[in-house]
Design an enzyme around this catalytic site. Structure first.
Site, PDB file in Angstrom:
ATOM      1  N   GLY A   9      82.090  52.172  79.632  1.00  0.00           N
ATOM      2  CA  GLY A   9      81.517  51.661  78.370  1.00  0.00           C
ATOM      3  C   GLY A   9      81.371  52.776  77.357  1.00  0.00           C
ATOM      4  N   GLY A  12      80.528  52.312  73.713  1.00  0.00           N
ATOM      5  CA  GLY A  12      79.336  51.512  73.394  1.00  0.00           C
ATOM      6  C   GLY A  12      78.228  52.391  72.847  1.00  0.00           C
ATOM      7  N   GLY A  90      72.578  51.965  84.074  1.00  0.00           N
ATOM      8  CA  GLY A  90      71.430  51.581  83.243  1.00  0.00           C
ATOM      9  C   GLY A  90      71.626  50.186  82.691  1.00  0.00           C
ATOM     10  N   THR A  91      72.725  49.538  83.105  1.00  0.00           N
ATOM     11  CA  THR A  91      72.996  48.176  82.621  1.00  0.00           C
ATOM     12  C   THR A  91      71.848  47.249  83.011  1.00  0.00           C
ATOM     13  OG1 THR A  91      75.362  48.547  82.750  1.00  0.00           O
ATOM     14  CG2 THR A  91      74.648  46.255  82.870  1.00  0.00           C
ATOM     15  N   ALA A 114      68.397  51.770  86.989  1.00  0.00           N
ATOM     16  CA  ALA A 114      67.125  51.849  86.256  1.00  0.00           C
ATOM     17  C   ALA A 114      67.266  51.080  84.953  1.00  0.00           C
ATOM     18  CB  ALA A 114      66.761  53.300  85.964  1.00  0.00           C
ATOM     19  N   ASN A 116      65.442  51.407  82.579  1.00  0.00           N
ATOM     20  CA  ASN A 116      65.007  52.292  81.500  1.00  0.00           C
ATOM     21  C   ASN A 116      64.997  53.739  82.015  1.00  0.00           C
ATOM     22  OD1 ASN A 116      63.335  53.709  79.521  1.00  0.00           O
ATOM     23  ND2 ASN A 116      63.032  51.652  78.699  1.00  0.00           N
ATOM     24  N   HIS A 146      63.704  44.661  70.354  1.00  0.00           N
ATOM     25  CA  HIS A 146      64.959  45.419  70.387  1.00  0.00           C
ATOM     26  C   HIS A 146      65.844  45.021  69.216  1.00  0.00           C
ATOM     27  CE1 HIS A 146      63.961  46.379  74.610  1.00  0.00           C
ATOM     28  NE2 HIS A 146      64.786  47.395  74.465  1.00  0.00           N
ATOM     29  N   HIS A 147      66.916  45.772  69.060  1.00  0.00           N
ATOM     30  CA  HIS A 147      67.910  45.522  68.007  1.00  0.00           C
ATOM     31  C   HIS A 147      68.549  44.128  68.143  1.00  0.00           C
ATOM     32  CE1 HIS A 147      71.127  46.259  70.960  1.00  0.00           C
ATOM     33  NE2 HIS A 147      70.301  47.177  71.440  1.00  0.00           N
ATOM     34  N   LYS A 150      71.197  42.981  71.073  1.00  0.00           N
ATOM     35  CA  LYS A 150      70.881  42.973  72.506  1.00  0.00           C
ATOM     36  C   LYS A 150      71.126  41.577  73.083  1.00  0.00           C
ATOM     37  CE  LYS A 150      67.454  44.388  75.914  1.00  0.00           C
ATOM     38  NZ  LYS A 150      68.474  45.063  76.743  1.00  0.00           N
ATOM     39  N   GLY A 156      65.363  44.354  80.436  1.00  0.00           N
ATOM     40  CA  GLY A 156      65.189  44.793  81.831  1.00  0.00           C
ATOM     41  C   GLY A 156      63.887  45.560  81.999  1.00  0.00           C
TER      42      GLY A 156
HETATM   43  P1  NAD Z   1      77.131  48.071  73.820  1.00  0.00           P
HETATM   44  O1  NAD Z   1      77.551  46.651  73.652  1.00  0.00           O
HETATM   45  O2  NAD Z   1      77.003  48.940  72.624  1.00  0.00           O
HETATM   46  O3  NAD Z   1      78.129  48.811  74.814  1.00  0.00           O
HETATM   47  C1  NAD Z   1      78.611  48.237  75.999  1.00  0.00           C
HETATM   48  C2  NAD Z   1      79.958  48.855  76.285  1.00  0.00           C
HETATM   49  O4  NAD Z   1      80.394  48.350  77.535  1.00  0.00           O
HETATM   50  C3  NAD Z   1      81.013  48.501  75.245  1.00  0.00           C
HETATM   51  O5  NAD Z   1      81.826  49.645  75.016  1.00  0.00           O
HETATM   52  C4  NAD Z   1      81.824  47.413  75.934  1.00  0.00           C
HETATM   53  O6  NAD Z   1      83.185  47.402  75.512  1.00  0.00           O
HETATM   54  C5  NAD Z   1      81.686  47.809  77.382  1.00  0.00           C
HETATM   55  N1  NAD Z   1      81.834  46.638  78.266  1.00  0.00           N
HETATM   56  C6  NAD Z   1      81.121  45.503  78.238  1.00  0.00           C
HETATM   57  N2  NAD Z   1      81.578  44.646  79.174  1.00  0.00           N
HETATM   58  C7  NAD Z   1      82.580  45.296  79.803  1.00  0.00           C
HETATM   59  C8  NAD Z   1      83.447  44.934  80.839  1.00  0.00           C
HETATM   60  N3  NAD Z   1      83.391  43.718  81.411  1.00  0.00           N
HETATM   61  N4  NAD Z   1      84.339  45.856  81.250  1.00  0.00           N
HETATM   62  C9  NAD Z   1      84.399  47.059  80.683  1.00  0.00           C
HETATM   63  N5  NAD Z   1      83.620  47.455  79.674  1.00  0.00           N
HETATM   64  C10 NAD Z   1      82.736  46.565  79.241  1.00  0.00           C
HETATM   65  O7  NAD Z   1      75.762  48.008  74.638  1.00  0.00           O
HETATM   66  P2  NAD Z   1      74.668  49.158  74.814  1.00  0.00           P
HETATM   67  O8  NAD Z   1      73.630  49.013  73.779  1.00  0.00           O
HETATM   68  O9  NAD Z   1      75.338  50.467  74.995  1.00  0.00           O
HETATM   69  O10 NAD Z   1      73.988  48.691  76.186  1.00  0.00           O
HETATM   70  C11 NAD Z   1      74.739  48.592  77.392  1.00  0.00           C
HETATM   71  C12 NAD Z   1      73.807  48.198  78.521  1.00  0.00           C
HETATM   72  O11 NAD Z   1      72.841  49.228  78.731  1.00  0.00           O
HETATM   73  C13 NAD Z   1      73.002  46.919  78.256  1.00  0.00           C
HETATM   74  O12 NAD Z   1      72.881  46.211  79.462  1.00  0.00           O
HETATM   75  C14 NAD Z   1      71.648  47.472  77.801  1.00  0.00           C
HETATM   76  O13 NAD Z   1      70.589  46.563  78.018  1.00  0.00           O
HETATM   77  C15 NAD Z   1      71.538  48.676  78.681  1.00  0.00           C
HETATM   78  N6  NAD Z   1      70.614  49.733  78.228  1.00  0.00           N
HETATM   79  C16 NAD Z   1      69.911  50.366  79.195  1.00  0.00           C
HETATM   80  C17 NAD Z   1      69.094  51.430  78.875  1.00  0.00           C
HETATM   81  C18 NAD Z   1      68.385  52.176  79.981  1.00  0.00           C
HETATM   82  O14 NAD Z   1      67.648  53.147  79.713  1.00  0.00           O
HETATM   83  N7  NAD Z   1      68.588  51.783  81.248  1.00  0.00           N
HETATM   84  C19 NAD Z   1      68.970  51.841  77.546  1.00  0.00           C
HETATM   85  C20 NAD Z   1      69.702  51.170  76.580  1.00  0.00           C
HETATM   86  C21 NAD Z   1      70.540  50.123  76.938  1.00  0.00           C
END
Ligand code: NAD
Length: 253
Positions: A9, A12, A90-91, A114, A116, A146-147, A150, A156
């Site tokens: 990702g 992203g 972190g997904t 995690a 977060n 959140h933005h 989301k 999570g």
């Molecule tokens: P985003 O949409 O900006 O980025 C996601 C990326 O993953 C994109 O580049 C997308 O093309 C790619 N992607 C999505 N599905 C895919 C697939 N099936 N195969 C390959 N690539 C794929 O999202 P984001 O804001 O970066 O958030 C991503 C995840 O992280 C979300 O689940 C979000 O809730 C989570 N998150 C967790 C934390 C943490 O601290 N754990 C913090 C922020 C966001």
């Protein structure tokens, strides 16, 4: 030892931050970075490969850091299990079955999930348990913001905080939002989700009775805090034995 990190990702919002955090560490390097859609331009100075090449790229790296979506995270965890590579994700937004699939991979490799990666939220989890135990009978409500892009709700992190609240008090269940004639039940936990603009992430827990009110609030100012925690987790997990780990394990080391 240099920790060789694969990033999924990578284009992203979080993926970009992770690339920047990994390249900023002395003892880490980006071994590869993939994204679902192909990109002609490097991201944070790193060439991006198509996600379809993940299986070929993953062998030989120490750890993969994943911020994508639940379906892809499970696919990447399976591929890491086959390749014997540690997996940090972190997904968020995993259904119960999804989490079981992720846990299955942890029988073969170390997996850290995690919702977060901020240290402040880890402290908040401890404070919330203490507050719920210290204020029995208080009404408890959680508000998260959140933005507007989301996907999952509640976040999570909110679900994790709710688990913690329930583990430390007597509650009948969660009420998601209220509308119309809906008086509050004494022992319910109210959950309220806001989605607006570019807000990075706010979580507030309100505890109140008729005489006093306590509010515990965490606000992420930028996504770098999550990326930094995820890279800390990657450095920590590289070379460990297979198993299911949490960010608290990294902090409590
Ligand atoms: P985003 O949409 O900006 O980025 C996601 C990326 O993953 C994109 O580049 C997308 O093309 C790619 N992607 C999505 N599905 C895919 C697939 N099936 N195969 C390959 N690539 C794929 O999202 P984001 O804001 O970066 O958030 C991503 C995840 O992280 C979300 O689940 C979000 O809730 C989570 N998150 C967790 C934390 C943490 O601290 N754990 C913090 C922020 C966001």
């Amino acid at each position: 030892m240099t920790v060789r990190v694969g990033v999924t990702g990578a284009a992203g919002r979080m993926g970009r931050e992770v690339l920047s955090a990994v390249t900023g560490r002395e003892n880490c390097e980006v071994a590869f970075a993939t994204n679902r859609s192909e990109l002609d331009e490097p991201v944070e100075g790193v060439e991006i490969d198509p996600a379809a090449e993940f299986d070929a790229l993953v062998s030989g790296v120490d750890v993969v850091i994943d911020f994508t979506g639940p379906e892809s995270a499970i696919e990447y965890a399976d591929a890491c299990a086959k390749a014997g590579v540690a997996f940090v994700t972190g997904t968020t937004g995993f259904a119960e079955d999804d989490l079981e699939s992720l846990q299955a991979a942890s029988e073969e490799i170390p997996v850290l999930h995690a919702p977060n990666f901020s240290r402040g939220v880890q402290v908040l989890l401890n404070l919330v348990s203490e507050a719920v135990e210290g204020l029995p009978g208080s009404d408890v409500e959680l508000v998260e913001t959140h933005h507007n892009r989301k996907r999952d709700a509640p976040s999570g992190t909110a679900n994790r905080l709710l688990d913690e609240i329930e583990a430390h008090g007597e509650f009948s269940g969660r009420t998601h939002g209220r509308e119309g004639e809906q008086p509050r039940e004494d022992d319910e936990i109210g959950v309220h989700v806001l989605r607006a603009g570019g807000i990075r992430g706010e979580h507030e827990i309100v505890l109140a009775d008729d005489h006093e009110e306590l509010r515990l609030t965490h606000r992420a100012e930028d996504r770098g805090v999550f990326a930094s925690g995820a890279v800390d987790a990657a450095e920590w997990i590289a070379g460990r034995k297979s198993g299911w780990y949490d960010f608290a394990d990294v902090i409590d080391q």
